[in-house]
Write an enzyme that holds these catalytic residues in place. Structure first.
Site, PDB file in Angstrom:
ATOM      1  N   LYS A 146      -0.219   6.322  -9.179  1.00 15.27           N
ATOM      2  CA  LYS A 146      -1.100   5.488  -8.350  1.00 15.27           C
ATOM      3  C   LYS A 146      -2.430   6.202  -8.156  1.00 15.27           C
ATOM      4  O   LYS A 146      -2.481   7.305  -7.617  1.00 15.27           O
ATOM      5  CB  LYS A 146      -0.432   5.213  -6.995  1.00 15.27           C
TER       6      LYS A 146
ATOM      7  N   ASP B 136       1.519  -2.383   6.871  1.00 16.53           N
ATOM      8  CA  ASP B 136       1.209  -3.323   5.789  1.00 16.53           C
ATOM      9  C   ASP B 136       2.543  -3.765   5.182  1.00 16.53           C
ATOM     10  O   ASP B 136       2.704  -3.852   3.980  1.00 16.53           O
ATOM     11  CB  ASP B 136       0.322  -2.637   4.740  1.00 16.53           C
TER      12      ASP B 136
HETATM   13  P1  ADP Z   1      -1.974  -0.963  -2.881  1.00 20.68           P
HETATM   14  O1  ADP Z   1      -2.021   0.093  -1.827  1.00 20.68           O
HETATM   15  O2  ADP Z   1      -3.270  -1.003  -3.609  1.00 20.68           O
HETATM   16  O3  ADP Z   1      -1.503  -2.290  -2.369  1.00 20.68           O
HETATM   17  P2  ADP Z   1       0.690  -0.523  -3.963  1.00 20.68           P
HETATM   18  O4  ADP Z   1       1.248   0.823  -3.714  1.00 20.68           O
HETATM   19  O5  ADP Z   1       1.156  -1.615  -3.060  1.00 20.68           O
HETATM   20  O6  ADP Z   1      -0.911  -0.456  -3.979  1.00 20.68           O
HETATM   21  O7  ADP Z   1       0.969  -0.906  -5.473  1.00 20.68           O
HETATM   22  C1  ADP Z   1       0.467  -2.100  -6.047  1.00 20.68           C
HETATM   23  C2  ADP Z   1       1.501  -2.718  -6.969  1.00 20.68           C
HETATM   24  O8  ADP Z   1       1.868  -1.798  -7.996  1.00 20.68           O
HETATM   25  C3  ADP Z   1       2.811  -3.032  -6.255  1.00 20.68           C
HETATM   26  O9  ADP Z   1       2.797  -4.310  -5.675  1.00 20.68           O
HETATM   27  C4  ADP Z   1       3.827  -2.915  -7.368  1.00 20.68           C
HETATM   28  O10 ADP Z   1       3.886  -4.117  -8.106  1.00 20.68           O
HETATM   29  C5  ADP Z   1       3.264  -1.839  -8.258  1.00 20.68           C
HETATM   30  N1  ADP Z   1       3.869  -0.524  -7.928  1.00 20.68           N
HETATM   31  C6  ADP Z   1       3.424   0.378  -7.031  1.00 20.68           C
HETATM   32  N2  ADP Z   1       4.194   1.475  -6.989  1.00 20.68           N
HETATM   33  C7  ADP Z   1       5.166   1.282  -7.902  1.00 20.68           C
HETATM   34  C8  ADP Z   1       6.300   2.062  -8.351  1.00 20.68           C
HETATM   35  N3  ADP Z   1       6.573   3.278  -7.841  1.00 20.68           N
HETATM   36  N4  ADP Z   1       7.096   1.540  -9.313  1.00 20.68           N
HETATM   37  C9  ADP Z   1       6.826   0.325  -9.841  1.00 20.68           C
HETATM   38  N5  ADP Z   1       5.791  -0.456  -9.468  1.00 20.68           N
HETATM   39  C10 ADP Z   1       4.963   0.002  -8.513  1.00 20.68           C
HETATM   40 MG    MG Z   2       0.319  -2.772  -1.651  1.00 24.88          MG
END
Ligand code: ADP
Ligand code: MG
Length: 393
Positions: free
Chosen positions: A122, A227
């Site tokens: 991320k 959130d």
């Molecule tokens: P933001 O803070 O920008 O909302 P998120 O952490 O919610 O970011 O991640 C955005 C999207 O990425 C999630 O809705 C999911 O679909 C995907 N995602 C995030 N982390 C993971 C993970 N560890 N494994 C698989 N998909 C992930």
């Molecule tokens: Mg998110």
């Protein structure tokens, strides 16, 4: 291993990274880093820095600004390269695959370790145009100190990593926290889909109970997600639940804690009512004693958050401090106080610079994919360099 997209790859040399790191260091004190300062920090011979800067500019790793003086700043892409390079050097992963998520202020990619283990990366992008309601004060904050996006994104990543680690250690269903550098968090890949994509469940009641139970258990540990909704809850084919996305979490001692808690609870109720037609009247305990639920079946903040702050010590121990929390809250809530400049005594250049293997790890990255949300072939490898004409920067 992940496939390389030959055309889009670029290799960065040791000097490229040296100059890129010099720009990063200069940004601790300068929004736009004077070219001479970059040169002085990088210390390349015979005006080498200027040649390198030109190439970094060409590949959008730095931005040139000559409005006040001849200067440069990092772009997000440049920052991505630095974080990725550091993590690759540490042996955390060796290839970057497709983009698997676009968050409000993040991009998520698959990465693979040498042994083939696939993880999630991320990259935090605070300050990027947000889908969230734009707050005037927040814009104001960022514009006053526009190099703060570096600092804020780094804080968001550190916070996310620290919370993920602490929550995992307390048995919460979260991805396992693998590593973190700059604005980048490496975690285990969650199988399944965000709840928002799920149209049908075998046991919606059970899943609902599980999810609501998480909000309650978090509060019992002194924390509120803030959130907690169908975008940040992942669910797999066995209806196992995993929660993600922690940069905005607050303590139950936060002045708006009750409002955040109620909002998280309400999101879950609303979603399950609309998507799965759940009704909640029967959820109310009617024995009258020790109930944490109000007359509408909602858990009440005041009945849960009596013993707060259990996780605070651990979080501090992980390097995420009270002051970090204050700074990031100011941004996330759009507070009016100014954010201090980043500390000037961390993130040493030495970390990467003294790595004896520096030259043996050619780093190739698809530049476009990191910038653009709709590209899916971002790749990097340490052993496939013959698949492209190596670009000598
Ligand atoms: P933001 O803070 O920008 O909302 P998120 O952490 O919610 O970011 O991640 C955005 C999207 O990425 C999630 O809705 C999911 O679909 C995907 N995602 C995030 N982390 C993971 C993970 N560890 N494994 C698989 N998909 C992930
Ligand atoms: Mg998110």
């Amino acid at each position: 291993t992940m496939k390389l997209d030959g055309d889009a790859l670029r290799y960065l040399s040791r000097d490229d990274f040296r100059v890129l790191t010099a720009v990063e260091m200069g940004m601790r004190n300068h929004e736009i880093v004077p070219a001479e300062l970059v040169d002085r920090i990088a210390g390349l011979k015979h005006g080498g820095t200027y040649k390198v800067l030109k190439n970094l500019l060409k590949h959008k790793l730095v931005h040139h600004d000559s409005s006040k003086y001849d200067g440069f700043r990092l772009t997000y892409l440049g920052y991505d390269f630095l974080a990725i390079k550091t993590l690759v050097n540490r042996g955390v992963f060796s290839a970057v695959g497709r983009q698997i998520g676009v968050g409000k202020e993040s991009d998520i990619f698959e990465v693979a370790a040498e042994d083939g283990t696939v993880m999630a990366m991320k990259l935090h992008r605070l300050g990027r145009v947000s889908f969230r309601a734009v707050k005037a004060k927040r814009d104001y904050l960022l514009h006053r100190n526009s190099y703060n996006w570096l600092y804020l994104s780094r804080l968001a990543a550190l916070k996310e990593y620290a919370f993920m680690k602490a929550l995992g250690e307390h048995g919460f269903p979260v991805p396992s926290a693998v590593d973190c550098n700059r604005h980048c968090v490496i975690m285990s890949l969650v199988e399944g889909y965000p709840l928002v994509q799920v149209k049908q469940l075998q046991n919606p009641d059970e899943v609902f109970e599980k999810i609501l139970g998480l909000v309650v258990r978090l509060a019992e540990h002194g924390l509120i997600h803030c959130d907690f909704n169908e975008f940040n809850i992942m669910i797999d084919d066995d209806e196992k639940v995993t929660m993600i996305d922690f940069p905005q979490m607050v303590s139950v001692s936060h002045r708006n804690a009750e409002m955040y808690f109620d909002r998280d609870v309400e999101c879950i109720f609303k979603f399950f009512r609309k998507r799965f037609n759940l009704t909640f009247q029967e959820e109310v305990d009617d024995d009258g004693s020790e109930s944490i639920l109000d007359e509408n079946g909602r858990p009440t903040f005041s009945s849960i958050a009596k013993s707060a702050d259990c996780l605070d010590k651990q979080l501090a121990a992980s390097g995420f401090t009270r002051r970090d929390q204050d700074d990031i809250e100011k941004y996330i809530e759009g507070g009016s106080e100014e954010i201090d400049s980043p500390d000037s005594n961390d993130e040493p250049l030495a970390d990467e610079d003294q790595d004896p293997d520096e030259n043996s790890i050619p780093l190739a990255v698809n530049m476009d994919a990191l910038c653009l949300a709709d590209q899916h072939n971002f790749s990097m490898s340490s052993d496939d360099k013959d698949t492209t004409g190596e670009l000598q920067l």
